[in-house]
Design a protein around this motif. Sequence first.
Motif, short mmCIF file in Angstrom:
data_model
loop_
_atom_site.label_atom_id
_atom_site.label_comp_id
_atom_site.label_asym_id
_atom_site.label_seq_id
_atom_site.Cartn_x
_atom_site.Cartn_y
_atom_site.Cartn_z
N ASP A 162 0.85 -1.20 0.00
CA ASP A 162 0.00 0.00 0.00
C ASP A 162 0.88 1.25 0.00
O ASP A 162 2.04 1.23 0.43
CB ASP A 162 -0.89 0.00 1.24
CG ASP A 162 -1.82 -1.21 1.23
OD1 ASP A 162 -2.11 -1.70 0.12
OD2 ASP A 162 -2.23 -1.66 2.33
N ARG A 163 0.28 2.32 -0.49
CA ARG A 163 1.02 3.57 -0.57
C ARG A 163 1.28 4.10 0.83
O ARG A 163 0.36 4.16 1.67
CB ARG A 163 0.24 4.62 -1.37
CG ARG A 163 1.00 5.91 -1.57
CD ARG A 163 0.31 6.80 -2.58
NE ARG A 163 1.06 8.04 -2.81
CZ ARG A 163 0.73 8.95 -3.69
NH1 ARG A 163 -0.36 8.77 -4.45
NH2 ARG A 163 1.46 10.04 -3.84
N GLY A 164 2.50 4.41 1.12
CA GLY A 164 2.86 4.88 2.45
C GLY A 164 2.50 6.33 2.66
O GLY A 164 2.08 7.04 1.74
N TYR A 165 2.66 6.75 3.91
CA TYR A 165 2.38 8.14 4.23
C TYR A 165 3.51 9.03 3.69
O TYR A 165 4.64 8.58 3.52
CB TYR A 165 2.26 8.32 5.75
CG TYR A 165 1.13 7.54 6.34
CD1 TYR A 165 -0.19 8.02 6.24
CD2 TYR A 165 1.34 6.33 7.00
CE1 TYR A 165 -1.24 7.30 6.77
CE2 TYR A 165 0.30 5.61 7.53
CZ TYR A 165 -1.00 6.09 7.42
OH TYR A 165 -2.03 5.37 7.94
N LYS A 166 3.14 10.29 3.46
CA LYS A 166 4.12 11.22 2.93
C LYS A 166 5.19 11.48 3.96
O LYS A 166 4.89 11.75 5.13
CB LYS A 166 3.44 12.54 2.54
CG LYS A 166 4.40 13.55 1.90
CD LYS A 166 3.66 14.82 1.50
CE LYS A 166 4.63 15.81 0.85
NZ LYS A 166 3.93 17.05 0.46
N GLY A 167 6.41 11.31 3.58
CA GLY A 167 7.50 11.49 4.50
C GLY A 167 7.80 12.95 4.76
O GLY A 167 7.30 13.86 4.10
N ASP A 168 8.63 13.19 5.79
CA ASP A 168 9.03 14.56 6.11
C ASP A 168 9.96 15.11 5.01
O ASP A 168 10.59 14.35 4.27
CB ASP A 168 9.77 14.60 7.45
CG ASP A 168 8.85 14.13 8.57
OD1 ASP A 168 7.62 14.29 8.42
OD2 ASP A 168 9.37 13.60 9.58
#
Length: 469
Positions: A162-168
């Motif tokens: 699954d698409r991960g969360y947007k990183g910093d």
Amino acid sequence: MPPDTYPTPPGGYPMPGEGYPMPGEGYPMPMEGHPMPSGMGLPPSANMTRMTRSFDGMGTLPPGAEPDLAFCQLLLESPVPPPISSVPWFCVCSRCKGTVGPKGDRGDRGLPGSPGSPGRRGFTGFRGRPGFVGRQGLKGQKGDEGQKGERGAMGFTGAKGDRGYKGDKGDAGMEGPEGEQGPKGEPGHCPATCESVQGPAGDPGLPGQTGVRGLPGTAGTPGMKGEKGDTGSMGPPGHPGEQGEKGEQGAEGACNCQDGVDGMNGHPGPQGPKGDKGEMGLNGQPGMAGPKGHQGDQGVMGAPGPCSPAIQSAFSAALGSIYPQPNLPVAFTHILYNMQGHYDPNSGIYMAPVNGTYVFSYHLSVFSKVLKVGLFHNFMPVVKTTEPMDLGTASQQVVLHLTMFDRVWVQVKDSSTNGMYASGESSSTFSGFLLHPDSCDPPLFRDFPPSLQGDFSWGELRPPIIPSP
């Protein structure tokens, strides 16, 4: 083989009659007058053994040439054997037939012979049945660290995750290398005049993003005081205000009057509010000691105070093995406290050191079985507890009066109701202590405790009285 060439063993030919009874030395030997076969005289140096062999090999003798063998029979039957020099030559022969004697005893076992040459290799036998599997051997020592294995083949590509969360936002990267020089531009054209001419205005750009709100600015310098304004028109009358606080006392006025007349006394003013409590003053100096009083009457004698007991006793132990055996005291082998040594962890029995009042308690964990447990005093049940659930706790606490050498222990009913349990996360304990002895004086005698005799049966408690409806 001719008789004369027959081989003679070393040391002479053995007598066939060796060991048979022979006549003694004093037995009359008919050597000279014994009839001898004609033509068979022996020379002085003749070999008797060879002659005997020659005589044996002659086959059948002619008639009248046979010796008299009756004398040989007498020699064989004599109680004392004669010397070999006294035996006629014809008696030393293989043809003499004497009486067969009894069978001798079995001789000693001879020395073992030299091992024989190995025989031929036999044929391979049939394959036997497999043997029984032996017990597992002891764990061997840790082997040496092996070499790193070769890298395995790459596995199959897994399913897309699954698409991960947007990183910093990442940190700024390092400055890149300088690019190569671009191509040379086209040659410029010289304008008609050398003055710079402003080009036309470009199209307005897109509005930028709203910036972050700035910090509040510092306070500015206060401005100068303005001029007084004109008097305004009078407003409507206001509401009467609340009574103000009492003002401070004014400064004493200067009195230049010298012969003035005292005015009339004014009316007393209203009572003011109560003032705050003042601070405590300093302690005064102590007064002088008063006179000594008279001695008072003697008071009533008070009750005796508590004594200090000379003996102490306490213990606390935890269960060491789960599901204890029935019809025996439960051994709580893990000692938590037993400084006086009145509790025996091997038998699980506590023995009272003195007459007094004692407190006992048990707190038990129950798992996988029903638990029926009781506290026993000298083979008699005191209290019992039943935990019907296979996961729970059971506890009791009692106060007993014991006599010196009385015994107290915990016991389960049977093997189907012995669900007493302990683990690393759950404990079962048995504790007790002397509350107070009957006397503060220690026992003045030292006697061995009596042996414990009785039956560790479950017993029966007195049932409680059930009120009638």
